[in-house]
Design a protein around this motif. Structure first.
Motif, PDB file in Angstrom:
ATOM      1  N   HIS A  95       4.657  10.132   4.865  1.00 56.27           N
ATOM      2  CA  HIS A  95       4.994   9.070   4.289  1.00 56.27           C
ATOM      3  C   HIS A  95       5.014   9.769   2.776  1.00 56.27           C
ATOM      4  N   SER A  96       4.510  10.973   2.556  1.00 60.81           N
ATOM      5  CA  SER A  96       4.556  11.509   1.186  1.00 60.81           C
ATOM      6  C   SER A  96       3.658  10.867   0.201  1.00 60.81           C
ATOM      7  N   LEU A  97       2.302  10.529   0.598  1.00 59.51           N
ATOM      8  CA  LEU A  97       1.424   9.906  -0.137  1.00 59.51           C
ATOM      9  C   LEU A  97       0.430  10.611  -1.052  1.00 59.51           C
ATOM     10  N   GLN A  98       0.914  11.665  -1.130  1.00 59.40           N
ATOM     11  CA  GLN A  98      -0.017  12.517  -1.811  1.00 59.40           C
ATOM     12  C   GLN A  98      -0.536  12.117  -3.254  1.00 59.40           C
ATOM     13  N   SER A  99       0.370  11.774  -4.083  1.00 57.52           N
ATOM     14  CA  SER A  99       0.286  11.297  -5.452  1.00 57.52           C
ATOM     15  C   SER A  99      -0.451  10.007  -5.521  1.00 57.52           C
ATOM     16  N   PHE A 100      -0.511   9.336  -4.338  1.00 54.99           N
ATOM     17  CA  PHE A 100      -1.441   7.839  -4.550  1.00 54.99           C
ATOM     18  C   PHE A 100      -2.738   7.838  -4.331  1.00 54.99           C
ATOM     19  N   GLY A 101      -3.382   9.155  -4.523  1.00 56.37           N
ATOM     20  CA  GLY A 101      -4.721   9.314  -4.302  1.00 56.37           C
ATOM     21  C   GLY A 101      -5.249   8.832  -2.946  1.00 56.37           C
ATOM     22  N   GLU A 102      -6.496   8.240  -3.036  1.00 50.73           N
ATOM     23  CA  GLU A 102      -7.198   7.589  -1.693  1.00 50.73           C
ATOM     24  C   GLU A 102      -7.599   6.140  -1.641  1.00 50.73           C
ATOM     25  N   PRO A 103      -6.529   5.331  -1.710  1.00 49.45           N
ATOM     26  CA  PRO A 103      -6.662   3.831  -1.802  1.00 49.45           C
ATOM     27  C   PRO A 103      -7.771   3.607  -0.710  1.00 49.45           C
ATOM     28  N   PRO A 104      -8.569   2.393  -0.738  1.00 50.36           N
ATOM     29  CA  PRO A 104      -9.574   1.855  -0.059  1.00 50.36           C
ATOM     30  C   PRO A 104      -9.240   1.461   1.377  1.00 50.36           C
ATOM     31  N   SER A 105      -7.943   0.736   1.637  1.00 47.24           N
ATOM     32  CA  SER A 105      -7.656   0.215   2.932  1.00 47.24           C
ATOM     33  C   SER A 105      -6.389  -0.037   3.329  1.00 47.24           C
ATOM     34  N   PHE A 106      -6.071  -0.235   4.512  1.00 46.17           N
ATOM     35  CA  PHE A 106      -4.970  -0.805   5.073  1.00 46.17           C
ATOM     36  C   PHE A 106      -4.618  -2.202   5.044  1.00 46.17           C
ATOM     37  N   VAL A 107      -3.635  -2.865   5.067  1.00 48.82           N
ATOM     38  CA  VAL A 107      -3.307  -4.439   5.326  1.00 48.82           C
ATOM     39  C   VAL A 107      -2.111  -4.405   6.243  1.00 48.82           C
ATOM     40  N   ALA A 108      -2.352  -5.201   7.319  1.00 55.35           N
ATOM     41  CA  ALA A 108      -1.441  -5.269   8.312  1.00 55.35           C
ATOM     42  C   ALA A 108      -0.777  -6.711   8.462  1.00 55.35           C
ATOM     43  N   ILE A 109       0.341  -7.044   8.227  1.00 56.46           N
ATOM     44  CA  ILE A 109       1.067  -8.156   8.481  1.00 56.46           C
ATOM     45  C   ILE A 109       1.808  -8.419   9.652  1.00 56.46           C
ATOM     46  N   ASP A 110       1.173  -8.985  10.850  1.00 51.83           N
ATOM     47  CA  ASP A 110       2.441  -9.216  12.061  1.00 51.83           C
ATOM     48  C   ASP A 110       2.878  -7.838  12.520  1.00 51.83           C
TER      49      ASP A 110
ATOM     50  N   PRO B 295       1.492  -2.658  -2.939  1.00 51.07           N
ATOM     51  CA  PRO B 295       1.373  -2.167  -1.774  1.00 51.07           C
ATOM     52  C   PRO B 295       2.287  -1.154  -1.154  1.00 51.07           C
ATOM     53  N   ILE B 296       2.085  -0.463  -0.373  1.00 46.74           N
ATOM     54  CA  ILE B 296       2.954   0.717   0.087  1.00 46.74           C
ATOM     55  C   ILE B 296       3.320   0.580   1.589  1.00 46.74           C
ATOM     56  N   SER B 297       4.396   0.271   1.887  1.00 45.82           N
ATOM     57  CA  SER B 297       4.862   0.033   3.386  1.00 45.82           C
ATOM     58  C   SER B 297       4.948   1.367   4.081  1.00 45.82           C
ATOM     59  N   LEU B 298       4.323   1.341   5.156  1.00 43.36           N
ATOM     60  CA  LEU B 298       4.586   2.491   6.105  1.00 43.36           C
ATOM     61  C   LEU B 298       5.263   2.209   7.194  1.00 43.36           C
ATOM     62  N   VAL B 299       4.969   1.600   8.469  1.00 45.56           N
ATOM     63  CA  VAL B 299       5.488   1.491   9.418  1.00 45.56           C
ATOM     64  C   VAL B 299       5.191   0.206  10.274  1.00 45.56           C
ATOM     65  N   SER B 300       6.155  -0.089  11.199  1.00 48.69           N
ATOM     66  CA  SER B 300       5.690  -1.600  11.799  1.00 48.69           C
ATOM     67  C   SER B 300       5.499  -1.330  13.256  1.00 48.69           C
ATOM     68  N   TYR B 301       4.394  -1.802  13.771  1.00 48.65           N
ATOM     69  CA  TYR B 301       4.156  -1.774  15.355  1.00 48.65           C
ATOM     70  C   TYR B 301       4.593  -2.908  16.016  1.00 48.65           C
ATOM     71  N   GLY B 302       4.999  -3.997  15.164  1.00 43.37           N
ATOM     72  CA  GLY B 302       5.256  -5.304  15.913  1.00 43.37           C
ATOM     73  C   GLY B 302       4.200  -6.223  16.267  1.00 43.37           C
ATOM     74  N   PRO B 303       4.362  -7.433  15.998  1.00 44.60           N
ATOM     75  CA  PRO B 303       3.415  -8.488  16.148  1.00 44.60           C
ATOM     76  C   PRO B 303       2.877  -8.557  17.586  1.00 44.60           C
ATOM     77  N   ASP B 304       3.414  -8.189  18.367  1.00 38.79           N
ATOM     78  CA  ASP B 304       2.946  -8.511  19.761  1.00 38.79           C
ATOM     79  C   ASP B 304       2.102  -7.199  20.373  1.00 38.79           C
ATOM     80  N   THR B 305       1.974  -5.841  19.393  1.00 39.06           N
ATOM     81  CA  THR B 305       1.367  -4.846  19.879  1.00 39.06           C
ATOM     82  C   THR B 305      -0.177  -5.197  19.985  1.00 39.06           C
ATOM     83  N   ASP B 306      -0.742  -4.324  21.285  1.00 40.20           N
ATOM     84  CA  ASP B 306      -2.114  -4.670  21.308  1.00 40.20           C
ATOM     85  C   ASP B 306      -2.808  -4.147  20.238  1.00 40.20           C
TER      86      ASP B 306
END
Length: 599
Positions: free
Chosen positions: A210-225, A235-246
């Motif tokens: 996702h070409s995140l090199q210039s964004f340093g090392e942020p502390p955490s992920f956040v996932a919404i559904d 916030p930087i969007s990456l990928v969607s696993y879907g709300p029903d994923t284990d």
């Protein structure tokens, strides 16, 4: 999605136990069964002559003639793709160079095999068929079988289901899809946060993907559904696993442990990311001063003056897209031809040679001078290496790629000048950092299928601003002028934007205007949408009321004659041709545009 199957064509006999369909095109005495791919233990080709074809995602057809189960001949449509499936190197140019000889040899073996079945084969016609390319590889199987006289072209192409046998997934043929079992444990439905381990392989993989090199090392992920974001600001969007994923599977995949975001902060992505950033994980290296922007931080990219129409799904309205990294600006040229270029192969080759010298060569040299690695093929390209390739299509429809080095280009150019090719493209990209570097494209389509596309032929150029920084001097005027002087150019455009719709297919404006896919618009009397610079021919000008009407409109600020064509320009630079001016341009160009969609 393409077809995955095995075809078994043999003398009439009892249906194989694994067959799930019988094709009805065969002549009397032969039967064509369709079976699950590569389940060889479930079927027997029989004691006599048979043809077996393995179809891989419609990209590859591996066809073999058998006698009593032993191979007598083999031909593969999609050899390069098969090599990719098998993870073995292949020389695309060598494949194309040896194609005529290989086809003749295979045709002779096929004719000898056919003699034993009482079939008569036209060896010359079969040799030509073996050299063709097919969008769907299984079409090549049909052509070979027709040449053998095993199938009849005027027979129906329907299938006869063999119930109750199984399909390629081992289920009763035609059975209704069963719902997947819900995960036994917690899912990704909800709002969660997790600390980032900056030393983990999962994080390093995401940085590259996702070409995140210039964004340093942020502390955490956040996932919404199930939609994964980096808790950066914004916030930087990456990928969607879907709300029903284990949830446990996602945790293992990313190497993290999730915790719920308090409901008081879970109402929006910015709020959840702020809470996660302040309460979960540890901030590492800070972001670069000149980090890459997100799409929500740059102006809307509507180079055609059309914003959104209610019935058209506009990607730019999605939250995930708005929070993804914005690609760099590109400069693009599209020149439309009034006829194909098959009798102008030398002129096309000369134009490509000039464009290569003006753009590709300095980009390669400049990237190397920065210390970057340059590869003139797609083999073993290192991370952040610049790869430069040639993509071309033969007159028989065969698609191939090769390196873009001098030796490969001279070989491809020789084939182009001899009339063997219908399209040639140079492509350049930086592996693992496309969001920063963007793309380089130099292309010539000499002949398009006008059952599918409006432009009989076209030239295209696209180069990102970072790659353009290696190019000294101006190149647009030189390439446009050379094309107009030597080729049947009837129109075109030049512009700057982050995303373009180039060449074959519809432009963004045509899509928004609801132009039907089966409608062909004559490039002599139509344009594909507003642009910073538009190249107009005599018929365009007649429909628009002449140059005087364009000057009086106030939309265009400059005009330049290019041979028999007129270049109309809107503003000194592309950014001066604002959305409002492009919107007004739609009205001025109405006689040569499809109707503007209502918002």
């Amino acid at each position: 999605m393409g077809r995955w199957a095995t075809y078994l064509i043999a003398r009439e006999r009892e249906d194989p136990p694994a067959a799930y369909a019988r094709h009805s095109k065969t002549v009397p005495g032969w039967v064509w069964w369709e079976l699950p791919l590569a389940r060889g233990a479930d079927w027997d080709p029989g004691p006599g002559h048979a043809v077996v074809a393995h179809i891989f995602d419609s990209d590859v057809a591996d066809i073999r003639g058998l006698v009593a189960g032993e191979p007598a001949w083999q031909w593969v449509y999609g050899e390069a793709m098969l090599a990719a499936f098998q993870e073995r190197p292949v020389d695309h140019l060598e494949l194309e160079t040896t194609l005529p000889g290989r086809a003749r040899a295979a045709s002779q073996l096929i004719a000898e095999w056919a003699t034993g079945t009482g079939l008569a084969v036209d060896g010359e016609a079969l040799t030509e068929i073996l050299q063709r390319g097919y969008v769907f590889a299984e079409e090549g199987v049909s052509e070979v079988l027709e040449a053998l006289g095993i199938v009849s072209a005027d027979s129906p192409t329907e299938y006869q289901d063999l119930d109750p046998t199984v399909d390629a997934d081992g289920k009763p043929f035609g059975a209704a899809e069963t719902e997947q079992e819900a995960p036994a444990g917690p899912t990704m439905a909800g709002v969660f946060a997790a600390p980032i381990d900056h030393s983990s392989a999962a994080w390093r993989r995401l940085v590259v993907e996702h070409s995140l090199q210039s964004f340093g090392e942020p502390p955490s992920f956040v996932a919404i559904d199930g939609s994964l974001h980096v808790a950066f600001d914004p916030p930087i969007s990456l990928v969607s696993y879907g709300p029903d994923t284990d949830r446990a599977w996602v945790s293992e995949h990313l190497g993290v442990e999730w915790q719920e975001v308090p409901s008081s902060h879970a109402g929006s992505l910015p709020a959840a990311a702020t809470w996660a950033r302040e309460n979960v994980g540890v901030q590492g290296r800070p972001a670069d001063e000149h980090r890459l922007p997100l799409n929500l931080e740059v102006p809307p990219d509507y180079p055609d003056g059309v914003e959104e129409v209610p019935w058209y799904h506009d990607l730019s309205r999605q939250e995930g897209w708005r929070h993804s990294i914005a690609g760099p600006q590109h400069v693009a040229i599209e020149l439309a031809m009034g006829t194909d270029l098959l009798d102008k192969v030398d002129e096309v080759a000369d134009w490509l040679e000039q464009a290569r010298g003006l753009l590709l060569t300095p980009v390669a040299d400049g990237y190397a001078e920065l210390g970057g690695q340059v590869r003139f093929d797609n083999q073993d390209v290192p991370l952040y290496g610049l790869t430069l390739t040639l993509v071309y299509t033969s007159a028989r429809g065969r698609y191939a790629t090769s390196g873009a080095d001098d030796k490969a280009w001279h070989r491809v150019q020789k084939r182009l000048r001899s009339g063997e090719l219908t399209s040639v493209k140079f492509e350049g990209k930086v592996v693992g950092d496309a969001a920063r570097w963007g793309d380089l494209l130099i292309g010539a389509q000499l002949a398009a299928d006008q059952r599918l596309y409006s432009l009989p032929a076209h030239l295209t150029v696209e180069i990102s601003h970072p790659m353009r920084s290696f190019v000294s001097g101006l190149f647009v005027s030189d390439l446009v002028t050379r094309a107009v002087e030597t080729l049947p150019v009837v129109g075109g455009w030049i512009d700057a934007a982050r995303r373009f719709y180039l060449g074959d297919g519809q432009s963004r404006y045509e899509s928004f205007a609801g132009v039907r896919s089966d409608v062909r618009r004559d490039p002599r009397s139509s344009v594909r949408g507003p642009a910073w610079q538009i190249l107009l021919g005599p018929e365009h000008l007649r429909l628009l009321g002449g140059r005087g009407a364009l000057e009086a409109s106030g939309v265009f600020t400059g005009f330049r004659e290019v041979g028999p064509l007129l270049m109309a320009q809107c503003g000194d630079q592309p950014e001066d041709c604002t959305w409002e001016r492009r919107d007004a341009m739609v009205g001025v160009l109405a006689p040569v545009l499809p109707p503007k969609p209502e918002r």
